[in-house]
Design a protein around this motif. Sequence first.
Motif, short mmCIF file in Angstrom:
data_model
loop_
_atom_site.label_atom_id
_atom_site.label_comp_id
_atom_site.label_asym_id
_atom_site.label_seq_id
_atom_site.Cartn_x
_atom_site.Cartn_y
_atom_site.Cartn_z
N PHE A 1 0.86 -1.18 0.00
CA PHE A 1 0.00 0.00 0.00
C PHE A 1 0.90 1.24 0.00
CE2 PHE A 1 -2.56 -3.32 1.95
CZ PHE A 1 -3.79 -3.16 1.34
N PRO A 2 1.61 1.47 -1.10
CA PRO A 2 2.63 2.55 -1.12
C PRO A 2 2.05 3.93 -0.94
CG PRO A 2 2.24 1.67 -3.33
CD PRO A 2 1.52 0.76 -2.39
N GLU A 3 0.76 4.14 -1.22
CA GLU A 3 0.17 5.47 -1.09
C GLU A 3 -0.63 5.64 0.19
OE1 GLU A 3 -2.11 6.26 -4.57
OE2 GLU A 3 -0.42 6.03 -5.95
N ALA A 4 -0.58 4.66 1.06
CA ALA A 4 -1.38 4.72 2.29
C ALA A 4 -0.80 5.71 3.28
CB ALA A 4 -1.45 3.34 2.93
N GLU A 5 -1.68 6.32 4.06
CA GLU A 5 -1.27 7.19 5.15
C GLU A 5 -0.65 6.34 6.26
OE1 GLU A 5 -0.87 11.02 6.29
OE2 GLU A 5 -2.60 10.69 4.99
N VAL A 6 0.49 6.79 6.79
CA VAL A 6 1.15 6.07 7.88
C VAL A 6 1.17 6.98 9.11
CG1 VAL A 6 3.27 4.95 8.68
CG2 VAL A 6 2.59 4.76 6.27
N LEU A 7 0.65 6.48 10.22
CA LEU A 7 0.61 7.22 11.47
C LEU A 7 1.39 6.46 12.53
CD1 LEU A 7 -3.16 8.26 11.56
CD2 LEU A 7 -1.20 9.74 11.04
N ASN A 8 2.10 7.20 13.37
CA ASN A 8 2.86 6.60 14.47
C ASN A 8 1.94 6.49 15.68
OD1 ASN A 8 4.58 5.91 16.56
ND2 ASN A 8 6.28 7.12 15.75
N ALA A 9 1.54 5.26 16.02
CA ALA A 9 0.60 5.06 17.12
C ALA A 9 1.22 5.37 18.47
CB ALA A 9 0.09 3.62 17.10
N SER A 10 2.55 5.37 18.56
CA SER A 10 3.21 5.60 19.85
C SER A 10 3.50 7.07 20.12
CB SER A 10 4.53 4.81 19.91
OG SER A 10 4.29 3.43 19.80
N LEU A 11 3.34 7.91 19.11
CA LEU A 11 3.68 9.32 19.26
C LEU A 11 2.59 10.05 20.03
CD1 LEU A 11 6.01 11.17 18.43
CD2 LEU A 11 4.69 11.81 16.40
N GLY A 12 2.97 10.68 21.14
CA GLY A 12 2.01 11.39 21.96
C GLY A 12 1.93 12.87 21.68
N GLU A 13 2.43 13.28 20.54
CA GLU A 13 2.41 14.69 20.16
C GLU A 13 1.91 14.82 18.72
OE1 GLU A 13 7.08 15.11 18.89
OE2 GLU A 13 6.54 15.27 21.02
N PRO A 14 1.60 16.03 18.25
CA PRO A 14 1.03 16.18 16.91
C PRO A 14 1.94 15.64 15.82
CG PRO A 14 0.70 18.18 18.19
CD PRO A 14 1.62 17.32 19.00
N GLN A 15 1.32 15.02 14.82
CA GLN A 15 2.02 14.54 13.63
C GLN A 15 1.15 14.84 12.42
OE1 GLN A 15 2.01 10.09 13.17
NE2 GLN A 15 1.18 10.15 15.27
N GLN A 16 1.75 14.92 11.26
CA GLN A 16 1.05 15.33 10.06
C GLN A 16 0.14 14.22 9.54
OE1 GLN A 16 1.08 18.35 8.87
NE2 GLN A 16 -0.20 17.98 7.07
N LEU A 17 -1.11 14.60 9.26
CA LEU A 17 -2.05 13.72 8.57
C LEU A 17 -2.27 14.33 7.20
CD1 LEU A 17 -4.01 11.29 8.58
CD2 LEU A 17 -5.76 12.81 9.50
#
Length: 595
Positions: free
Chosen positions: A182-198
């Motif tokens: 899924f090369p175009e899928a959004e990747v989110l860091n589940a462990s990050l407790g601060e804002p990250q780009q969506l």
Amino acid sequence: MALRTLAHQLPVEGDAAELPPLRAARLGAREVPAPYPGLVTIGSTEAGDLLLLNLAQVPAVLLDGNPVHINEVCTSLALELGMSPWASDVEVVTIGFGEDLPQLLPTARIAHMRQATHALRDLNERLLEAHQMPETQHQPYLLLCASALDADVAWEFADVIDKAGTVPVTLVAPESTAAAHFPEAEVLNASLGEPQQLDYAGTEITVQRLEHAAYLQITTALKVSGQPAHPAEGPWQEVPDEPDSRQQPQRLAPEEPTAPTSDTATRPSPAEAADRSAEVFPALLAASADPAGLRLLPTAGVPAEAEEDPGTETTTAPTPAAPETDGGENSGEEGTAQEVEESEAHDLHAPEIRILGPVEVAGVDSTGHGPRIVRLAALLYFRPGRSANVLCAHMDPVSPWSASTLNARLQGLRRSLGSDPAGNPDVPRRSSGDDPYRLSPSVRCDWTRFLQLAERALPLGPAGLPDLERALALVRGRPFGGRPLPWAEPYRQEMITRIIDVTHTVATYRTPAGPHHDLSAARQAVATGLDVDDAAELLYRDWMRIEAVAGNRQGLHTAVTRVQQVNRALDCSLELATEQLVNDLLNGSSAAVRI
């Protein structure tokens, strides 16, 4: 909600929006399907606003980070989708977590599958169904996977999702093995407790997780909310209270022989009891024969169900119309036993549905379609007079049965149960399509017999012990087995409550010194009750009092250790009554018995 949104879009003059005049509003009975059923909270913005992501518009969302945090993100999504008022058309499949959610949530939107390959097969079947039933093509299908996918399975998911056509299919899974497919899928860091780009929403978010402690609180609340109210009515008002904390049980010398009781011959023998529950709460049964040989229970969970040879249990039940006696204590006890025996002899020919443990029906095979047939029999017994559509939905809330499947299972049940001596089938045939589905009134159930025995015995006090112990002998494990269908949950909670009531009553009457004193019978009752609900602290307190009376300090430690283990697993504190009793019995306060 629509009017508030409209008001928000109007120009503001002064301190409020200038609202257009409204003459009237009409609310119709016709519901409009939710336009965006896949909306679910993915996180929050820096300003504290919740951000809802429309999962139905993206083929995949991948999660990086600690597996525990990935599980918490998936759990958050599953719970919200399972309860969201606008997600009624969504199918949610959980993989690697959420095994208890299908039974806890009343909306029946969630299906749990043990392996990703099972979900892949179900997805293919769903797409075939959508091809055959075009009206279902708009319904989103969401796969929430908390465990890493095998690389080949991830490729297969990507291939099927790419060919899903008009059916919105979305995969939420760990990024480790799925990213390549899924090369175009959004990747989110589940462990990050601060804002990250969506990127998909063009903003930064802090990912929403549901920690395990909060999850347990929610699921506990769901269990409680699903339980019907249980006011003490009729005979159940006679369930005895716990002993006053200032009047702890008096210790008996360990070598003191147990006083014989007048009803020894009518209750289950210790050998029969040990054979039936040897693998459930072994410390209770071991204490019955050898208190000195007790060992602390292991921390691993006990089996969910105790197996029993059906041949060791009487499978007949009394009729509700059996008269009661007006005599004294002894006459009431003897009259009750006689009524039970007469009813048993009268009903030997009638089939019985057993639900106080895994669901069973005599004459129905446990293989092939047998398990579905016995569950259908239980449904017809507890909810007679339902239409075909209702029965089909109850039998499989995720994928309701077809009418042809229902008819086929009914035929199997009719052949298995047969007819009464007069030739009337125990599963009557319907004379028209509008007739409800039902069983013959002659079909019996062990739960009905349990209630008859218990409600007849409770007003008799200790003289009712024979029937109370007969009632407990019917219990083979958790009612309806390990995984009841959603329709059965309210009945199951009622049964668990009443079984605990009877267990506590037997333990209360069997523990003190006197003509009914029998610690083996008291322990067996508590073992049966804890097999049904291993978190019932009332029964642990009964267990502690039994060991205190027995002078069995190691057995007392076993009971305390077990209730502490259960509460740690549930992340709950002990009830105040339990803490007080433990303190009194172990620390030897002035109110406690010294052992």
